[in-house]
Design a protein around this motif. Structure first.
Motif, PDB file in Angstrom:
ATOM      1  N   ASN A  20      -3.146   3.512   4.616  1.00 53.89           N
ATOM      2  CA  ASN A  20      -4.116   2.805   3.789  1.00 53.89           C
ATOM      3  C   ASN A  20      -5.505   3.219   4.239  1.00 53.89           C
ATOM      4  OD1 ASN A  20      -2.644   0.987   1.993  1.00 53.89           O
ATOM      5  ND2 ASN A  20      -1.827   0.144   3.894  1.00 53.89           N
ATOM      6  N   ILE A  21      -6.350   3.590   3.288  1.00 54.47           N
ATOM      7  CA  ILE A  21      -7.735   3.910   3.580  1.00 54.47           C
ATOM      8  C   ILE A  21      -8.615   3.008   2.723  1.00 54.47           C
ATOM      9  CG2 ILE A  21      -7.183   6.298   4.202  1.00 54.47           C
ATOM     10  CD1 ILE A  21      -8.418   7.150   1.478  1.00 54.47           C
ATOM     11  N   ILE A  22      -9.870   2.932   3.076  1.00 59.83           N
ATOM     12  CA  ILE A  22     -10.831   2.126   2.322  1.00 59.83           C
ATOM     13  C   ILE A  22     -11.846   3.062   1.681  1.00 59.83           C
ATOM     14  CG2 ILE A  22     -12.565   0.289   2.430  1.00 59.83           C
ATOM     15  CD1 ILE A  22      -9.762  -0.692   3.140  1.00 59.83           C
ATOM     16  N   VAL A  23     -11.988   2.979   0.350  1.00 56.33           N
ATOM     17  CA  VAL A  23     -12.968   3.769  -0.390  1.00 56.33           C
ATOM     18  C   VAL A  23     -13.840   2.795  -1.169  1.00 56.33           C
ATOM     19  CG1 VAL A  23     -13.315   5.537  -2.150  1.00 56.33           C
ATOM     20  CG2 VAL A  23     -11.375   5.728  -0.573  1.00 56.33           C
ATOM     21  N   ASP A  24     -15.126   2.779  -0.868  1.00 54.37           N
ATOM     22  CA  ASP A  24     -16.056   1.833  -1.498  1.00 54.37           C
ATOM     23  C   ASP A  24     -15.543   0.399  -1.414  1.00 54.37           C
ATOM     24  OD1 ASP A  24     -17.966   3.741  -2.160  1.00 54.37           O
ATOM     25  OD2 ASP A  24     -17.045   4.139  -4.118  1.00 54.37           O
ATOM     26  N   GLY A  25     -14.965   0.061  -0.264  1.00 58.38           N
ATOM     27  CA  GLY A  25     -14.481  -1.298  -0.047  1.00 58.38           C
ATOM     28  C   GLY A  25     -13.128  -1.609  -0.669  1.00 58.38           C
ATOM     29  N   VAL A  26     -12.510  -0.625  -1.311  1.00 61.68           N
ATOM     30  CA  VAL A  26     -11.231  -0.836  -1.985  1.00 61.68           C
ATOM     31  C   VAL A  26     -10.122  -0.140  -1.185  1.00 61.68           C
ATOM     32  CG1 VAL A  26      -9.922  -0.438  -4.108  1.00 61.68           C
ATOM     33  CG2 VAL A  26     -12.372  -0.917  -4.223  1.00 61.68           C
ATOM     34  N   PRO A  27      -9.054  -0.872  -0.811  1.00 60.50           N
ATOM     35  CA  PRO A  27      -7.953  -0.223  -0.103  1.00 60.50           C
ATOM     36  C   PRO A  27      -7.143   0.689  -1.039  1.00 60.50           C
ATOM     37  CG  PRO A  27      -7.438  -2.536  -0.479  1.00 60.50           C
ATOM     38  CD  PRO A  27      -8.844  -2.303  -0.976  1.00 60.50           C
ATOM     39  N   ILE A  28      -6.845   1.879  -0.573  1.00 58.34           N
ATOM     40  CA  ILE A  28      -6.081   2.852  -1.351  1.00 58.34           C
ATOM     41  C   ILE A  28      -4.985   3.426  -0.456  1.00 58.34           C
ATOM     42  CG2 ILE A  28      -6.168   5.090  -2.537  1.00 58.34           C
ATOM     43  CD1 ILE A  28      -9.063   4.475  -3.252  1.00 58.34           C
ATOM     44  N   GLU A  61       6.730   8.655  -6.150  1.00 57.57           N
ATOM     45  CA  GLU A  61       7.698   7.717  -6.736  1.00 57.57           C
ATOM     46  C   GLU A  61       7.948   6.495  -5.858  1.00 57.57           C
ATOM     47  OE1 GLU A  61      11.159  10.060  -7.697  1.00 57.57           O
ATOM     48  OE2 GLU A  61       9.960  11.422  -8.916  1.00 57.57           O
ATOM     49  N   ALA A  62       8.117   6.698  -4.566  1.00 54.30           N
ATOM     50  CA  ALA A  62       8.460   5.582  -3.679  1.00 54.30           C
ATOM     51  C   ALA A  62       7.251   4.734  -3.307  1.00 54.30           C
ATOM     52  CB  ALA A  62       9.130   6.118  -2.410  1.00 54.30           C
ATOM     53  N   TYR A  63       6.076   5.351  -3.216  1.00 60.03           N
ATOM     54  CA  TYR A  63       4.895   4.637  -2.735  1.00 60.03           C
ATOM     55  C   TYR A  63       3.749   4.595  -3.733  1.00 60.03           C
ATOM     56  CZ  TYR A  63       7.183   4.762   1.777  1.00 60.03           C
ATOM     57  OH  TYR A  63       8.081   4.590   2.800  1.00 60.03           O
TER      58      TYR A  63
END
Length: 84
Positions: A20-28, A61-63
């Motif tokens: 999980n990373i954070i881009v502009d405050g959004v977790p991706i 597909e899985a994630y």
């Protein structure tokens, strides 16, 4: 992940992970691929390419990852560009 040949021998392997990373405050959720290896006796059979393609499909597909990052030595970049 392991890829086996028709005789059941390990022909190739690929390492996969998610983070999980954070881009502009959004977790991706992103995926990573690395440590792609092929047995020397099977390098002409495209097992590593199959492993790479399966790993990308698995991560999607899985994630349902937003991106997949390939980690490799700079000498291998032209090879991976050719296979897309």
């Amino acid at each position: 992940m392991l890829v086996r040949d028709s005789q059941g021998r390990i022909a190739a392997s690929v390492g996969i992970l998610t983070r999980n990373i954070i881009v502009d405050g959004v977790p991706i959720l992103v995926g990573g691929i690395g440590r792609i290896m092929t047995q020397t006796y099977d390098q002409t059979q495209s097992y590593a390419i199959a492993a790479l393609q399966y790993a990308v499909a698995f991560l999607n597909e899985a994630y349902n990852v937003a991106f997949v990052l390939l980690i490799c030595h700079s000498d291998l970049v032209p090879f991976y560009r050719r296979i897309g």
